[in-house]
Write an enzyme that holds these catalytic residues in place. Structure first.
Site, PDB file in Angstrom:
ATOM      1  N   ASN A 132      29.797  43.427  48.722  1.00  0.00           N
ATOM      2  CA  ASN A 132      30.320  43.477  47.064  1.00  0.00           C
ATOM      3  C   ASN A 132      30.858  41.811  47.259  1.00  0.00           C
ATOM      4  OD1 ASN A 132      31.128  45.113  45.029  1.00  0.00           O
ATOM      5  ND2 ASN A 132      32.759  44.276  45.275  1.00  0.00           N
ATOM      6  N   ASP A 244      44.934  35.498  30.397  1.00  0.00           N
ATOM      7  CA  ASP A 244      43.956  36.292  30.194  1.00  0.00           C
ATOM      8  C   ASP A 244      42.662  36.707  29.079  1.00  0.00           C
ATOM      9  OD1 ASP A 244      40.980  37.784  31.634  1.00  0.00           O
ATOM     10  OD2 ASP A 244      42.943  38.868  32.536  1.00  0.00           O
TER      11      ASP A 244
HETATM   12 MN    MN Z   1      30.594  46.675  42.936  1.00  0.00          MN
END
Ligand code: MN
Length: 424
Positions: A132, A244
């Site tokens: 990932n 953010d």
């Molecule tokens: Mn992913």
């Protein structure tokens, strides 16, 4: 494969010494349309680049496309992923750094918890799900610890699986990458598809991977900086507040901790500073969501293009242009668009003659083609974005879809006037 250096176009160079506390972020926000290279960040001998991706056009050029063809390009890349290969050489391993204090980490805004890494792509592996790659903000705690914000997605799942076994999760953080990798790492797959295979397809050549040194996950060999470490089990610390994408503060939470096991860099590395809420942040976070909005709306209408608008923080507001054929289509398009990007709060559906990248044209459609009584669709008690300060507990929000398309029975009143060519 290409790295940050092959993409880099510097618009502005800052030769004088600048402070990493607020000064660099201020200059980057003031010059949000220019990429800026800082030669002398105070307390570090590393150069800093900011505003690497300053516009939709620059992002599209990095992916060898245009803003009109961008979504088609991504959809094609998703259908034809290109798997990474093992690198024959690893520039990212040329130098070794002693600790995190040698990196030029920025403190961006007043009230933020401290200095943050914001452009780091975190690589991790899971026995079943594979590799990932995802972008996470990381707060500097001390010379070899970072707090990492994990939202409940893939890395979070990998970590919790390891934690349940009492084991740490090995990670490698790569900083200073080609935008195709940043884009792919921000792409939200439903399943555990390989982000790097998407990056390869978008870049037109496979990502070249350099084996991990102190941990297992590999990283793109052209990365400017690599931080290896372990997400410690059963260890939490305060992370936040943090400004953010909306330019407002995300609250502090208890979050996991990375213990650093090694840092390597290229020769004369360039640190990529990504200022939260900057145009660059908005494009990198928002654009990867646009193909899935397009995808969902395509199931119910003929879509010309879809975008998250910069004024809506490239997160909360969307515009979708359709070629309307049936009466119920705009409403279906609204509901599909919300499915395509769950954080979206307001969406405007326009006809294909409106340029969705031009806010004046979108507002024109609202001004002349929309009646709230019949064309506004309100959805109460929806799950929205935790980044919207006006949302309630658990990000509960009211969503609104606006049908600014010309009615099918429209007629001449809606025609946009044109001026004929004058013959001389
Ligand atoms: Mn992913």
């Amino acid at each position: 494969m290409k790295g940050l250096r092959e993409f880099l176009e510097v618009d502005l160079e800052v030769e004088e010494e600048v402070s990493l506390d607020f000064e660099v972020s201020k200059i980057l926000m003031d010059h949000y349309k220019e990429s800026v290279l800082f030669h002398q960040p105070k307390g570090s001998n590393m150069k800093v680049i900011g505003n690497l991706v300053t516009s939709r056009e620059r992002m599209c050029s990095a992916l060898s496309t245009t803003r009109e063809k961008f979504i088609a390009r991504v959809r094609e890349a998703l259908k034809n992923p290109l798997e990474p290969v093992v690198a024959s050489r690893s520039p990212c391993r040329e130098k070794v750094l002693k600790d995190l204090y040698q990196l030029p980490l920025l403190t961006h805004f007043k009230g933020d918890a401290g200095a943050y890494i914001t452009s780091g792509v975190v690589f991790a592996e899971d026995e079943d799900k594979g590799r990932n790659a995802s972008i996470h903000r990381m707060l500097l705690l001390d010379e070899n610890h970072l707090a990492i914000r994990l939202v409940e997605r893939h890395l979070h799942a990998f970590y919790h699986r390891k934690e349940a076994e009492g084991e740490p999760l090995e990670v490698a953080v790569a900083i200073g990458l080609h935008p195709s990798i940043l884009f792919a790492a921000s792409y939200s797959f439903n399943g555990f598809e390989d982000e790097l295979s998407l990056a390869g397809a978008l870049a037109g050549e496979p990502v070249t991977l350099s084996r991990g040194e102190s941990v297992s996950p590999a990283v793109p060999s052209e990365a400017e900086i690599v931080i290896e470490g372990k997400l410690l089990p059963r260890e939490r610390t305060r992370e936040g507040p943090f400004t953010d994408i909306t330019g407002t503060y995300d609250r502090a939470r208890q979050q996991p901790v990375i213990e650093v096991t090694g840092i390597t860099t290229r020769e004369n590395p360039i640190y990529h500073a990504l200022v939260p809420s900057s145009m660059e942040h908005r494009l990198l976070m928002g654009m990867p969501r646009e193909p899935s909005i397009y995808e969902e709306v395509s199931r119910v209408a003929r879509v010309k293009n879809a975008a998250l608008t910069e004024g809506g923080c490239s997160w909360l507001h969307g515009v979708v242009a359709i070629e309307k054929k049936g009466k119920g289509e705009p409403r279906k398009a609204i509901e599909a668009a919300f499915r395509g990007h769950k954080s979206m709060k307001h969406v405007v559906i326009v006809d294909g003659d409106i340029d969705i990248f031009n806010p004046w044209q979108v507002e024109f459609a609202l001004a002349t083609r929309f009646q709230a009584q019949s064309d506004a669709y309100v959805y109460k008690g929806q799950r929205g974005s935790s980044l919207d300060p006006s949302a309630g507990e658990d990000a509960t929000t009211t969503k609104v879809g606006l049908d600014a398309t010309v009615p099918l029975e429209g007629g001449d009143n809606y025609k946009r006037a044109s001026i004929p060519e004058v013959e001389k």
